[in-house]
Design a protein around this motif. Structure first.
Motif, PDB file in Angstrom:
ATOM      1  N   GLU A  96      70.547  37.117  25.135  1.00 31.97           N
ATOM      2  CA  GLU A  96      70.295  37.065  23.693  1.00 31.97           C
ATOM      3  C   GLU A  96      70.401  35.668  23.092  1.00 31.97           C
ATOM      4  N   ARG A  97      70.887  34.700  23.878  1.00 31.30           N
ATOM      5  CA  ARG A  97      71.482  33.478  23.340  1.00 31.30           C
ATOM      6  C   ARG A  97      70.496  32.508  22.675  1.00 31.30           C
ATOM      7  N   GLY A 130      73.054  32.488  12.928  1.00 31.33           N
ATOM      8  CA  GLY A 130      74.505  32.287  12.975  1.00 31.33           C
ATOM      9  C   GLY A 130      74.938  31.047  13.741  1.00 31.33           C
ATOM     10  N   ARG A 131      73.988  30.161  14.112  1.00 33.52           N
ATOM     11  CA  ARG A 131      74.325  28.939  14.868  1.00 33.52           C
ATOM     12  C   ARG A 131      73.827  27.729  14.090  1.00 33.52           C
ATOM     13  N   ASP A 185      60.512  36.957  20.605  1.00 33.32           N
ATOM     14  CA  ASP A 185      61.179  37.672  19.509  1.00 33.32           C
ATOM     15  C   ASP A 185      60.901  36.991  18.172  1.00 33.32           C
ATOM     16  N   ASN A 206      58.657  41.265  20.955  1.00 37.54           N
ATOM     17  CA  ASN A 206      59.756  41.847  20.171  1.00 37.54           C
ATOM     18  C   ASN A 206      59.560  41.472  18.703  1.00 37.54           C
ATOM     19  N   ASP A 251      63.373  50.695  20.827  1.00 40.16           N
ATOM     20  CA  ASP A 251      64.709  50.230  20.436  1.00 40.16           C
ATOM     21  C   ASP A 251      65.343  51.329  19.580  1.00 40.16           C
ATOM     22  N   GLY A 269      69.686  45.658  20.639  1.00 43.68           N
ATOM     23  CA  GLY A 269      70.556  44.498  20.456  1.00 43.68           C
ATOM     24  C   GLY A 269      72.002  44.945  20.588  1.00 43.68           C
ATOM     25  N   SER A 271      74.870  43.445  21.000  1.00 45.49           N
ATOM     26  CA  SER A 271      75.944  42.757  20.277  1.00 45.49           C
ATOM     27  C   SER A 271      76.023  43.167  18.805  1.00 45.49           C
ATOM     28  N   ASN A 272      74.945  43.788  18.298  1.00 46.83           N
ATOM     29  CA  ASN A 272      74.989  44.284  16.910  1.00 46.83           C
ATOM     30  C   ASN A 272      76.186  45.201  16.708  1.00 46.83           C
ATOM     31  N   PHE A 313      79.530  43.484  15.667  1.00 48.29           N
ATOM     32  CA  PHE A 313      79.545  42.508  14.571  1.00 48.29           C
ATOM     33  C   PHE A 313      80.742  42.732  13.656  1.00 48.29           C
ATOM     34  N   ARG A 371      85.151  41.390  20.465  1.00 46.12           N
ATOM     35  CA  ARG A 371      83.783  41.907  20.603  1.00 46.12           C
ATOM     36  C   ARG A 371      83.421  42.189  22.056  1.00 46.12           C
ATOM     37  N   ILE A 425      69.243  43.612  24.968  1.00 48.56           N
ATOM     38  CA  ILE A 425      69.323  42.205  24.585  1.00 48.56           C
ATOM     39  C   ILE A 425      70.807  41.981  24.339  1.00 48.56           C
TER      40      ILE A 425
HETATM   41  N1  THG Z   1      66.699  44.615  18.426  1.00 49.35           N
HETATM   42  C1  THG Z   1      65.655  43.888  18.910  1.00 49.35           C
HETATM   43  N2  THG Z   1      65.671  42.543  18.905  1.00 49.35           N
HETATM   44  C2  THG Z   1      66.740  41.866  18.394  1.00 49.35           C
HETATM   45  C3  THG Z   1      67.833  42.574  17.878  1.00 49.35           C
HETATM   46  C4  THG Z   1      67.802  43.991  17.895  1.00 49.35           C
HETATM   47  N3  THG Z   1      66.743  40.505  18.401  1.00 49.35           N
HETATM   48  C5  THG Z   1      67.784  39.761  17.719  1.00 49.35           C
HETATM   49  C6  THG Z   1      69.105  40.496  17.778  1.00 49.35           C
HETATM   50  N4  THG Z   1      68.936  41.869  17.394  1.00 49.35           N
HETATM   51  C7  THG Z   1      69.678  40.423  19.192  1.00 49.35           C
HETATM   52  N5  THG Z   1      70.161  39.084  19.457  1.00 49.35           N
HETATM   53  C8  THG Z   1      71.443  38.684  19.109  1.00 49.35           C
HETATM   54  C9  THG Z   1      71.780  37.360  19.338  1.00 49.35           C
HETATM   55  C10 THG Z   1      73.070  36.919  19.053  1.00 49.35           C
HETATM   56  C11 THG Z   1      74.006  37.795  18.539  1.00 49.35           C
HETATM   57  C12 THG Z   1      73.662  39.107  18.323  1.00 49.35           C
HETATM   58  C13 THG Z   1      72.383  39.560  18.609  1.00 49.35           C
HETATM   59  C14 THG Z   1      75.377  37.362  18.236  1.00 49.35           C
HETATM   60  N6  THG Z   1      75.663  36.057  18.212  1.00 49.35           N
HETATM   61  C15 THG Z   1      77.001  35.605  17.944  1.00 49.35           C
HETATM   62  C16 THG Z   1      77.282  35.710  16.456  1.00 49.35           C
HETATM   63  O1  THG Z   1      76.356  35.718  15.655  1.00 49.35           O
HETATM   64  O2  THG Z   1      78.446  35.866  16.098  1.00 49.35           O
HETATM   65  C17 THG Z   1      77.188  34.211  18.447  1.00 49.35           C
HETATM   66  C18 THG Z   1      76.780  33.093  17.558  1.00 49.35           C
HETATM   67  C19 THG Z   1      77.369  31.789  18.037  1.00 49.35           C
HETATM   68  O3  THG Z   1      77.422  31.515  19.247  1.00 49.35           O
HETATM   69  O4  THG Z   1      77.814  31.016  17.181  1.00 49.35           O
HETATM   70  O5  THG Z   1      76.254  38.172  18.006  1.00 49.35           O
HETATM   71  O6  THG Z   1      68.740  44.686  17.467  1.00 49.35           O
HETATM   72  N7  THG Z   1      64.598  44.550  19.402  1.00 49.35           N
END
Ligand code: THG
Length: 289
Positions: free
Chosen positions: A25-26, A31-32, A95, A116, A181, A215, A217-218, A221, A226, A246
């Motif tokens: 996902e990176r 958020g960066r 994406d 995507n 998704d 996604g 990691s969603n 959040f 995490r 992802i």
């Molecule tokens: N479905 C589909 N595509 C997607 C998503 C989805 N694309 C984008 C996203 N959601 C999936 N990608 C991420 C990428 C990063 C994070 C979560 C989802 C994430 N990043 C940390 C943060 O924001 O806290 C790290 C940031 C950092 O390093 O500072 O959590 O749902 N089809």
């Protein structure tokens, strides 16, 4: 049902009988702040470290998203896709919510990409599906439309059927090239969210049978620890029928949980992947001493 994707030199398969497809996902500026500033200055150097870390962590594919304020997204996505293809042979997931950016990324991509994404909105499908067809790509589709992001799993299943029907009949997209998704939302916002996602996965597997990604990691959040939440969520979703995510492929705790679930779910014959990953870790630890 197998979704086959490729780069110029490597082919991978997503399926219910395959090892889980780990989409890193990176490469995403959301958020960066520092990464966003670098991209605005035309500096793509941070991408190299992100590619290498995700490949080393065990990614099967990489998601590429260049969406941030004041960035020329079509230009940035084409540049990123070009650069990443020089750094890795993993297939890419392109994406963006901007149609022109998807087209720019597809136009420089060598192989069969995963686009995507689309939703159940006819207008968006009519803009993006012709590109998917033209470039021979596969597509991620989200079961929401202009009116709602449905909470009920049954409604998400209905919208999934609408999308699959439309893409296969009107545009002749093969059903195996549609990856749904099932919509992963933060557990911190509402503790019933993950239950709904898991039920959606079960329904789609039973009634449509297509591959799915989300996604991952969603889900975590806004919550502490995490990594633990992500590493528990993924095996649960895999047991329900999720075939890809992802996700954070740089964190061993999460990738190891996914590989363990592959083994338990019967998708790692003789535990070959499990044992190979363990030996690779031992060798890396020995080399570090
Ligand atoms: N479905 C589909 N595509 C997607 C998503 C989805 N694309 C984008 C996203 N959601 C999936 N990608 C991420 C990428 C990063 C994070 C979560 C989802 C994430 N990043 C940390 C943060 O924001 O806290 C790290 C940031 C950092 O390093 O500072 O959590 O749902 N089809």
């Amino acid at each position: 049902m197998h979704t086959v994707l490729s780069s110029a030199t490597k082919t991978i398969t997503i399926g219910h009988d395959q090892p889980f497809c780990i989409i890193g996902e990176r490469i995403n500026p959301t958020g960066r702040k520092k990464f966003q500033e670098q991209l605005r200055a035309g500096d793509y150097s941070a991408i190299e470290a992100d590619v290498l870390a995700q490949v080393a962590g065990g990614a099967t594919m990489l998601d590429v998203n260049m969406g941030a304020p004041m960035i020329d997204e079509p230009e940035a996505l084409a540049a990123a896709v070009t650069l990443i293809q020089q750094l890795t042979d993993l297939p890419l997931c392109i994406d963006s919510s901007v149609v022109e950016a998807l087209e720019a990324g597809l136009s420089v991509y060598q192989g069969k990409a995963l686009v995507n994404s689309i939703t159940a909105e006819t207008e968006r499908m009519d803009l993006i599906l012709p590109l998917v067809k033209k470039y021979g790509a596969a597509i991620i589709a989200l079961p929401n439309d202009e009116f709602e992001i449905p909470e009920e799993p049954e409604r998400r299943l209905e919208l999934t059927k609408v999308i699959v029907d439309y893409a296969t009949t009107k545009y002749g997209i093969p059903i195996e090239d549609i990856v749904i998704d099932p919509l992963a939302m933060p557990i911190g916002a509402d503790s019933t969210m993950v239950v709904r996602t898991l039920e959606t996965i079960r329904l789609i597997k039973e009634h449509v049978g297509v591959n799915m990604t989300l996604g991952a990691s969603n889900v975590s959040f806004g919550m502490p620890d995490r990594h633990t939440l992500n590493s528990v969520f993924l095996p649960m979703a895999m047991a329900a029928g999720l075939t890809s995510a992802i996700m954070d492929s740089r964190t061993a705790q999460i990738v190891t949980a996914v590989r363990a679930a592959d083994l338990m779910n019967g998708n790692d014959e003789w535990g070959a992947n499990w044992i190979a990953a363990h030996r690779a870790r031992q060798a890396a630890a020995a080399a570090a001493e």
